[in-house]
Scaffold this motif. Structure first.
Motif, PDB file in Angstrom:
ATOM      1  N   TRP A 140     -48.139 -67.347 -10.986  1.00 37.54           N
ATOM      2  CA  TRP A 140     -48.532 -68.565 -11.203  1.00 37.54           C
ATOM      3  C   TRP A 140     -49.455 -68.787 -12.274  1.00 37.54           C
ATOM      4  O   TRP A 140     -49.437 -69.612 -13.139  1.00 37.54           O
ATOM      5  CB  TRP A 140     -49.190 -68.987  -9.993  1.00 37.54           C
ATOM      6  N   ASP A 179     -47.584 -69.082 -15.444  1.00 36.72           N
ATOM      7  CA  ASP A 179     -46.973 -70.335 -15.702  1.00 36.72           C
ATOM      8  C   ASP A 179     -48.238 -71.399 -16.156  1.00 36.72           C
ATOM      9  O   ASP A 179     -47.534 -72.358 -16.925  1.00 36.72           O
ATOM     10  CB  ASP A 179     -46.392 -70.937 -14.457  1.00 36.72           C
ATOM     11  N   GLN A 180     -49.192 -71.301 -15.697  1.00 39.63           N
ATOM     12  CA  GLN A 180     -50.242 -72.052 -16.067  1.00 39.63           C
ATOM     13  C   GLN A 180     -50.717 -71.971 -17.728  1.00 39.63           C
ATOM     14  O   GLN A 180     -51.188 -72.932 -18.138  1.00 39.63           O
ATOM     15  CB  GLN A 180     -51.409 -71.877 -15.246  1.00 39.63           C
ATOM     16  N   GLY A 210     -48.472 -71.458 -19.961  1.00 40.61           N
ATOM     17  CA  GLY A 210     -47.554 -72.302 -20.492  1.00 40.61           C
ATOM     18  C   GLY A 210     -47.326 -71.446 -21.997  1.00 40.61           C
ATOM     19  O   GLY A 210     -47.788 -70.442 -22.311  1.00 40.61           O
ATOM     20  N   PRO A 211     -46.346 -72.081 -22.829  1.00 39.01           N
ATOM     21  CA  PRO A 211     -45.342 -73.063 -22.445  1.00 39.01           C
ATOM     22  C   PRO A 211     -44.329 -72.699 -21.304  1.00 39.01           C
ATOM     23  O   PRO A 211     -44.150 -71.387 -21.094  1.00 39.01           O
ATOM     24  CB  PRO A 211     -44.975 -73.706 -23.857  1.00 39.01           C
ATOM     25  N   ALA A 212     -43.707 -73.583 -20.647  1.00 40.81           N
ATOM     26  CA  ALA A 212     -42.657 -73.331 -19.835  1.00 40.81           C
ATOM     27  C   ALA A 212     -41.549 -72.606 -20.367  1.00 40.81           C
ATOM     28  O   ALA A 212     -41.268 -72.828 -21.347  1.00 40.81           O
ATOM     29  CB  ALA A 212     -42.177 -74.811 -19.076  1.00 40.81           C
ATOM     30  N   SER A 213     -41.023 -71.621 -19.466  1.00 41.84           N
ATOM     31  CA  SER A 213     -40.070 -70.889 -20.018  1.00 41.84           C
ATOM     32  C   SER A 213     -39.044 -70.463 -18.923  1.00 41.84           C
ATOM     33  O   SER A 213     -39.743 -70.319 -17.739  1.00 41.84           O
ATOM     34  CB  SER A 213     -40.392 -69.729 -21.087  1.00 41.84           C
ATOM     35  N   LEU A 226     -35.440 -74.895 -15.985  1.00 44.22           N
ATOM     36  CA  LEU A 226     -36.788 -74.484 -15.927  1.00 44.22           C
ATOM     37  C   LEU A 226     -37.053 -75.136 -14.329  1.00 44.22           C
ATOM     38  O   LEU A 226     -36.354 -75.963 -14.015  1.00 44.22           O
ATOM     39  CB  LEU A 226     -37.691 -75.272 -16.878  1.00 44.22           C
ATOM     40  N   ASP A 242     -40.350 -76.106 -11.787  1.00 44.36           N
ATOM     41  CA  ASP A 242     -41.498 -76.830 -11.304  1.00 44.36           C
ATOM     42  C   ASP A 242     -42.095 -76.215 -10.263  1.00 44.36           C
ATOM     43  O   ASP A 242     -41.559 -76.359  -9.046  1.00 44.36           O
ATOM     44  CB  ASP A 242     -41.527 -78.452 -11.520  1.00 44.36           C
ATOM     45  N   HIS A 282     -36.700 -68.713  -8.764  1.00 46.64           N
ATOM     46  CA  HIS A 282     -37.838 -68.493  -9.454  1.00 46.64           C
ATOM     47  C   HIS A 282     -38.471 -67.310  -8.812  1.00 46.64           C
ATOM     48  O   HIS A 282     -38.545 -67.055  -7.668  1.00 46.64           O
ATOM     49  CB  HIS A 282     -38.973 -69.548  -9.566  1.00 46.64           C
ATOM     50  N   HIS A 337     -54.538 -63.170 -22.109  1.00 45.88           N
ATOM     51  CA  HIS A 337     -53.593 -64.084 -22.858  1.00 45.88           C
ATOM     52  C   HIS A 337     -52.617 -63.237 -23.536  1.00 45.88           C
ATOM     53  O   HIS A 337     -51.702 -63.877 -24.379  1.00 45.88           O
ATOM     54  CB  HIS A 337     -54.357 -64.828 -24.151  1.00 45.88           C
ATOM     55  N   THR A 397     -50.215 -61.809 -22.083  1.00 51.27           N
ATOM     56  CA  THR A 397     -49.268 -61.847 -21.030  1.00 51.27           C
ATOM     57  C   THR A 397     -48.539 -60.673 -21.058  1.00 51.27           C
ATOM     58  O   THR A 397     -48.912 -59.699 -20.382  1.00 51.27           O
ATOM     59  CB  THR A 397     -48.376 -63.123 -21.360  1.00 51.27           C
TER      60      THR A 397
END
Length: 701
Positions: A181, A184-185, A187-190, A279, A281, A307, A513, A515
């Motif tokens: 989570w 995901d926050q 981002g960007p979505a992938s 993707l 949500d 997911h 950051h 990731t």
């Protein structure tokens, strides 16, 4: 029905005899739902009637005469954890039995007191744990003994059982979900954390029955109806998982049966990949989907995408097994009720947060802080391009089958050294990284399952953690020495596997950051074969779907394939060209071959190059001999070239570039100046050897 212990294929097995025409597999499934695994018969024999004595009692001697080798099916449960795998290997070596199930008894397979003593001694050597001899008698199965070993390695208390808890309004996320989570926050979505799989079905398909089977599984598993939202709890606003009472489970059908010709397979694969890359949500349910591709009247492909917050690879096996069972029942028009689940995934999340605190959490954190003290945060791989500040998800995959003889040699080596196949491949991977990076302190990530409780075995959800396995290759050790070091590191890590990776990153104060590149940039996983159970009247086969993504710089997967065991290299295309990845995968196979041939060699002595690459490197690229007028001097040859191509670049030194004309002019001017100073043959001239353009000008002058 009746049951008893018999010798089957040289092993003592629990055999069941049933009447009534039931399929052996159905009997096994039914018993597994009601009995502990060690009480489930390994072989089921169907009979028209049970033999009786003249007095009407069960004739057990007659039962013993019934041939069973081909009458039923052995349903031994394969090792599920690294420790169980290690134990099964030791048992196989001591007992001379190839296939060991986790609920097989040491003594039922031929063990005795003397072998039990040798087993304890072998485990002391391999695991560095002092296990009393009575433990083998009190806990004679692989599963029970592995649990005892894990407690000895971790020196921790047995965690409490997972219990159902009220969570009608939602529950906290598990630590695994919380990390995803958070990513995901950012981002960007992938599609990086999509888990796709395809099941090819041949035969007449009842689409309505298949849809009903999925609906039943969704009602059974709350996690398949779960969304993630923000909620206000006692600690403030936090992500929360909420199971919806009901969700729509559409089974869309895409008709591709009109496709023909050479491009048909490519178009089918493209449609599967596009579905896998769509993707999710995380705030909208469901966090999984399905698509049925109709390829012909009796040919379909079912594409499932989850997911990672709601499923892992083991969950796929559970889902496919349950759907197959339910589909057969619905297609035949008979009701089938699966046993009620003891807990739901939200119960696990609550249990995990209750257990991982206080002394338990402090013990785990202390181990990992000590183990990873002063560890390097970045492994400098031989990339083709600089690392971007924020790595993206773009990736690709390469596959290569390992020769059967090589696999057999590695299996024998692992047995002899008391290690698992994973440990062998990890030591080889570390050797490969050392040879390609010159690093001596290496961190490799490895997936670890947190599905360690019996009540979680049949549950769909995300039960996973990333272990950081540290190895040192300082001093150029022999491969066997590295293998022993890796074994110790793995056993200790498995015993402390429950500290969430995200908490470890926080403790070590590594930038979130980064990731996927936080602490580990390479991953190794040895995967089991994801078997597809039979669908009623259908031939079912699993087909991998590999989206063009990469979670790490490099990930090496060892997994069963259509041609036996194969290696799959997942690599970031931001960093590596395909040719570089191909070379690394080739080096790994050659390295494995050298290990099997002589594992006592030092890492620097193990072969990396194949014959073609060795010839290219040593012969073709070194074939630099050219014909030139040997009677001419170097300055004459240079002057002739400057006359032919005066504008062409002749010299690059840092930011300075000189053409042939410019270099000829400058060196000629300096030569005349030297002559004016009286320089001629046999006169010494001092030259500064700093690597600049002036050095070349001076030497040429």
């Amino acid at each position: 029905a009746a049951a008893g212990v018999r010798e089957v294929g040289g092993d003592r097995r629990l055999v069941a005899y049933v009447v009534g025409g039931m399929e052996p597999s159905a009997v096994t499934r039914s018993l597994r739902e009601r009995l502990p695994e060690h009480l489930v018969p390994s072989v089921v024999v169907g009979l028209a009637s049970l033999p009786r004595t003249p007095n009407g009692k069960l004739d057990r001697k007659a039962l013993l005469a019934v041939p069973v080798e081909a009458a039923g099916e052995i349903t031994a449960v394969a090792p599920r954890t690294p420790l169980e795998e290690l134990l099964a290997g030791v048992w196989a070596e001591l007992l001379g039995v190839e296939q060991i199930g986790v609920y097989d008894s040491f003594f039922a397979l031929g063990g005795h007191s003397l072998l039990a003593t040798r087993l304890v001694s072998r485990l002391r050597e391999v695991c560095h744990v002092e296990l009393p001899l009575r433990a083998v008698f009190e806990q004679p199965t692989v599963a029970a003994l592995a649990a005892a070993l894990e407690r000895g390695l971790s020196a921790g208390d047995e965690p409490p059982p997972v219990r159902p808890v009220p969570h009608g309004g939602g529950a906290p996320l598990s630590f695994e979900q919380e990390r995803l989570w958070f990513l995901d926050q950012l981002g960007p979505a992938s599609p990086l954390y999509n888990i796709p799989v395809a099941v090819d079905l041949k035969g007449p398909l009842d689409v309505a029955a298949l849809g009903k089977a999925f609906e039943a599984v969704v009602r059974r598993h709350e996690i398949l109806r779960t969304v993630i939202s923000r909620a206000v709890s006692g600690a403030g606003e936090a992500p929360w998982q909420v199971a919806m009472a009901a969700v729509q489970c559409p089974l869309p059908v895409l008709d591709l049966s009109a496709l023909t010709g050479a491009g048909r397979r490519e178009k089918i694969e493209r449609a599967s990949a596009q579905e896998a890359e769509r993707l999710f949500d995380l705030t909208a349910s469901p966090l999984w989907r399905m698509l049925l591709l109709r390829l012909g009247p009796a040919e379909h492909r079912l594409v499932l995408t989850f997911h990672h917050t709601v499923a892992d690879e083991a969950s796929l096996a559970i889902l496919i097994r349950e759907v197959g069972t339910l589909y057969g029942a619905f297609a035949a028009g008979r009701p089938t009720v699966l046993p009620e689940l003891p807990v739901q995934y939200a119960d696990y999340a609550v249990w995990q947060r209750e257990w991982l605190r206080g002394e338990t959490l402090d013990r785990l954190r202390a181990y990992w802080r000590s183990r990873l003290a002063s560890a390097p945060e970045l492994l400098r791989l031989p990339a083709d391009r600089p690392r971007p500040a924020l790595p993206g998800p773009a990736g690709a995959h390469l596959r290569a089958a390992l020769p059967p003889g090589l696999v057999a040699g590695l299996t024998t080596l692992a047995r002899e050294q008391g290690v698992t196949p994973f440990m062998t491949f990890l030591a080889a991977f570390v050797a490969l990284l050392t040879r390609n990076t010159e690093e001596r302190d290496l961190l490799v990530g490895a997936p670890a399952s947190t599905r360690s409780r019996a009540e979680l075995e049949g549950l769909i959800g995300f039960f996973g953690n990333t272990l950081v396995l540290r190895s040192s290759t300082a001093g150029d050790p022999a491969f066997l020495g590295l293998l022993r070091q890796v074994r110790t590191a793995c056993l200790e890590a498995y015993a402390h596997k429950d500290l969430p990776f995200a908490r470890l990153i926080e403790d070590l104060r590594i930038d979130h950051h980064r990731t996927g590149s936080a602490l580990v940039q390479v991953m190794l996983a040895v995967l089991d074969d994801l078997a597809v159970p039979p669908f009623a009247g259908l031939e079912a086969r699993l087909t991998p779907v590999a989206p063009p993504t990469a979670k790490f710089d490099l990930s090496l997967f060892i997994q069963p394939g259509s041609r036996g065991l194969e290696t799959v290299l997942e690599f970031s295309t931001e960093l590596f060209d395909r040719s570089t990845a191909e070379r690394l995968l080739g080096h790994f196979e050659h390295l494995l071959g050298g290990i099997v041939t002589d594992p006592s060699r030092r890492l620097s002595e193990l072969p990396l190059l194949g014959e073609a690459e060795r010839r290219q490197l040593l012969e073709e690229w070194n074939a630099t001999a050219v014909e030139y007028p040997r009677e001419s001097r170097i300055e004459e040859l240079f002057a002739a070239q400057a006359a032919r191509t005066p504008a062409a670049t002749a010299l690059v030194a840092g930011s300075e570039r000189l053409s042939y004309g410019e270099l000829d002019h400058r060196s000629n001017r300096l030569a005349w100046h030297l002559r004016e100073l009286g320089v001629g043959p046999e006169v010494l001239v001092g030259v500064c050897l700093e690597r600049t353009a002036e050095l070349v000008v001076a030497l040429l002058a």
